[in-house]
Design a protein around this motif. Structure first.
Motif, PDB file in Angstrom:
ATOM      1  N   GLY A 140       0.716  -1.096   0.087  1.00 23.27           N
ATOM      2  CA  GLY A 140      -0.165   0.206  -0.054  1.00 23.27           C
ATOM      3  C   GLY A 140       0.615   1.245  -0.023  1.00 23.27           C
ATOM      4  N   GLY A 141       2.577   0.861  -0.058  1.00 21.51           N
ATOM      5  CA  GLY A 141       2.801   2.297   0.687  1.00 21.51           C
ATOM      6  C   GLY A 141       3.933   2.912  -0.954  1.00 21.51           C
TER       7      GLY A 141
ATOM      8  N   VAL B 273      -0.894   6.702  -4.276  1.00 20.47           N
ATOM      9  CA  VAL B 273      -1.819   8.646  -4.197  1.00 20.47           C
ATOM     10  C   VAL B 273      -3.338   7.921  -3.603  1.00 20.47           C
ATOM     11  CG1 VAL B 273      -3.141  10.599  -5.240  1.00 20.47           C
ATOM     12  CG2 VAL B 273      -0.493   9.080  -6.477  1.00 20.47           C
ATOM     13  N   PRO B 274      -2.956   8.271  -1.929  1.00 22.63           N
ATOM     14  CA  PRO B 274      -4.787   8.182  -1.671  1.00 22.63           C
ATOM     15  C   PRO B 274      -6.175   8.764  -1.849  1.00 22.63           C
ATOM     16  CG  PRO B 274      -3.504   9.594  -0.086  1.00 22.63           C
ATOM     17  CD  PRO B 274      -2.279   8.954  -1.206  1.00 22.63           C
ATOM     18  N   ILE B 275      -6.930   8.561  -2.064  1.00 26.69           N
ATOM     19  CA  ILE B 275      -7.819   9.025  -3.369  1.00 26.69           C
ATOM     20  C   ILE B 275      -9.240   9.467  -2.776  1.00 26.69           C
ATOM     21  CG2 ILE B 275      -6.717   8.389  -5.825  1.00 26.69           C
ATOM     22  CD1 ILE B 275      -8.921   5.716  -6.093  1.00 26.69           C
ATOM     23  N   LEU B 276      -9.096   8.418  -1.558  1.00 28.74           N
ATOM     24  CA  LEU B 276     -10.047   8.563  -0.505  1.00 28.74           C
ATOM     25  C   LEU B 276     -10.195   7.207   0.439  1.00 28.74           C
ATOM     26  CD1 LEU B 276     -13.495   8.959   0.123  1.00 28.74           C
ATOM     27  CD2 LEU B 276     -14.487   7.007  -1.572  1.00 28.74           C
TER      28      LEU B 276
ATOM     29  N   LEU C 213      -4.002   5.106  -5.614  1.00 29.04           N
ATOM     30  CA  LEU C 213      -4.273   4.673  -6.528  1.00 29.04           C
ATOM     31  C   LEU C 213      -2.142   4.231  -6.631  1.00 29.04           C
ATOM     32  CD1 LEU C 213      -5.955   6.938  -8.650  1.00 29.04           C
ATOM     33  CD2 LEU C 213      -6.093   4.604  -8.915  1.00 29.04           C
ATOM     34  N   VAL C 214      -1.920   3.376  -6.757  1.00 27.19           N
ATOM     35  CA  VAL C 214      -0.283   2.752  -6.732  1.00 27.19           C
ATOM     36  C   VAL C 214       0.344   2.474  -8.146  1.00 27.19           C
ATOM     37  CG1 VAL C 214      -0.461   1.378  -4.223  1.00 27.19           C
ATOM     38  CG2 VAL C 214      -0.664   0.083  -6.462  1.00 27.19           C
ATOM     39  N   PRO C 215       1.630   2.623  -8.385  1.00 29.94           N
ATOM     40  CA  PRO C 215       2.201   2.255  -9.731  1.00 29.94           C
ATOM     41  C   PRO C 215       2.193   0.948 -10.023  1.00 29.94           C
ATOM     42  CG  PRO C 215       3.691   3.504  -8.092  1.00 29.94           C
ATOM     43  CD  PRO C 215       2.617   3.389  -7.183  1.00 29.94           C
ATOM     44  N   TRP C 216       1.430   0.404 -11.255  1.00 31.26           N
ATOM     45  CA  TRP C 216       1.179  -1.280 -11.854  1.00 31.26           C
ATOM     46  C   TRP C 216       2.250  -1.011 -13.030  1.00 31.26           C
ATOM     47  CZ3 TRP C 216      -2.303  -3.265 -15.500  1.00 31.26           C
ATOM     48  CH2 TRP C 216      -2.055  -4.899 -15.523  1.00 31.26           C
TER      49      TRP C 216
ATOM     50  N   TYR D 264      -5.828   0.515  -5.316  1.00 33.81           N
ATOM     51  CA  TYR D 264      -5.620  -0.885  -4.175  1.00 33.81           C
ATOM     52  C   TYR D 264      -6.920  -0.208  -2.337  1.00 33.81           C
ATOM     53  CZ  TYR D 264      -2.299  -3.062  -0.874  1.00 33.81           C
ATOM     54  OH  TYR D 264      -1.780  -4.235   0.217  1.00 33.81           O
ATOM     55  N   HIS D 265      -6.888  -1.346  -2.332  1.00 34.72           N
ATOM     56  CA  HIS D 265      -7.883  -0.924  -0.474  1.00 34.72           C
ATOM     57  C   HIS D 265      -7.180  -1.181   0.032  1.00 34.72           C
ATOM     58  CE1 HIS D 265     -11.192  -0.249   1.751  1.00 34.72           C
ATOM     59  NE2 HIS D 265     -10.759  -1.208   2.560  1.00 34.72           N
ATOM     60  N   VAL D 266      -6.442  -0.622   0.991  1.00 38.27           N
ATOM     61  CA  VAL D 266      -6.389  -1.057   2.894  1.00 38.27           C
ATOM     62  C   VAL D 266      -7.247  -1.580   3.391  1.00 38.27           C
ATOM     63  CG1 VAL D 266      -4.485  -0.944   4.248  1.00 38.27           C
ATOM     64  CG2 VAL D 266      -4.172   0.133   2.242  1.00 38.27           C
ATOM     65  N   PHE D 267      -6.848  -3.143   3.415  1.00 35.97           N
ATOM     66  CA  PHE D 267      -8.771  -3.670   4.366  1.00 35.97           C
ATOM     67  C   PHE D 267      -7.932  -2.985   6.110  1.00 35.97           C
ATOM     68  CE2 PHE D 267      -9.196  -5.396   1.243  1.00 35.97           C
ATOM     69  CZ  PHE D 267     -10.657  -5.608   0.705  1.00 35.97           C
TER      70      PHE D 267
END
Length: 97
Positions: A9-10, A13-16, A21-24, A59-62
């Motif tokens: 998750g590091g 860019v936090p979106i909500l 959004l993380v690089p792929w 990407y969602h961090v639970f």
């Protein structure tokens, strides 16, 4: 699906809330990248030096317990294992007969 694990998750860019959004990084030879490289205004950032197209993926961090709670809504599924791995929660589930 069955067993789930996502990386990092590091650096995203936090979106909500806990969504990012993380690089792929996708190598040019993969179909996802090949279709983008030849376009004049690609949807990802083309990195000629590394041979990758860099897309931004969701990407969602639970939170602890959140993933199990969501899976409990699926009939005939039992959580077998829950672990915290690589900055996120992951579960293994079993389909009940």
């Amino acid at each position: 699906g069955g067993s789930s694990s996502s990386g990092g998750g590091g650096g995203g860019v936090p979106i909500l809330g806990k969504d990012y959004l993380v690089p792929w990084n996708v190598p040019f030879h993969r179909p996802e990248a090949a279709s983008v490289v030849s376009k004049p205004n690609p949807s990802g950032n083309v990195d000629q030096k590394s041979g990758h197209v860099v897309f931004q993926r969701f990407y969602h961090v639970f939170e602890k317990g959140e993933l199990e709670c969501l899976v409990n809504y699926i009939p005939n599924i039992t959580v077998v294992r829950c672990v915290y791995d690589r900055s996120n929660w992951c579960i293994t589930v079993r389909r009940d007969a």
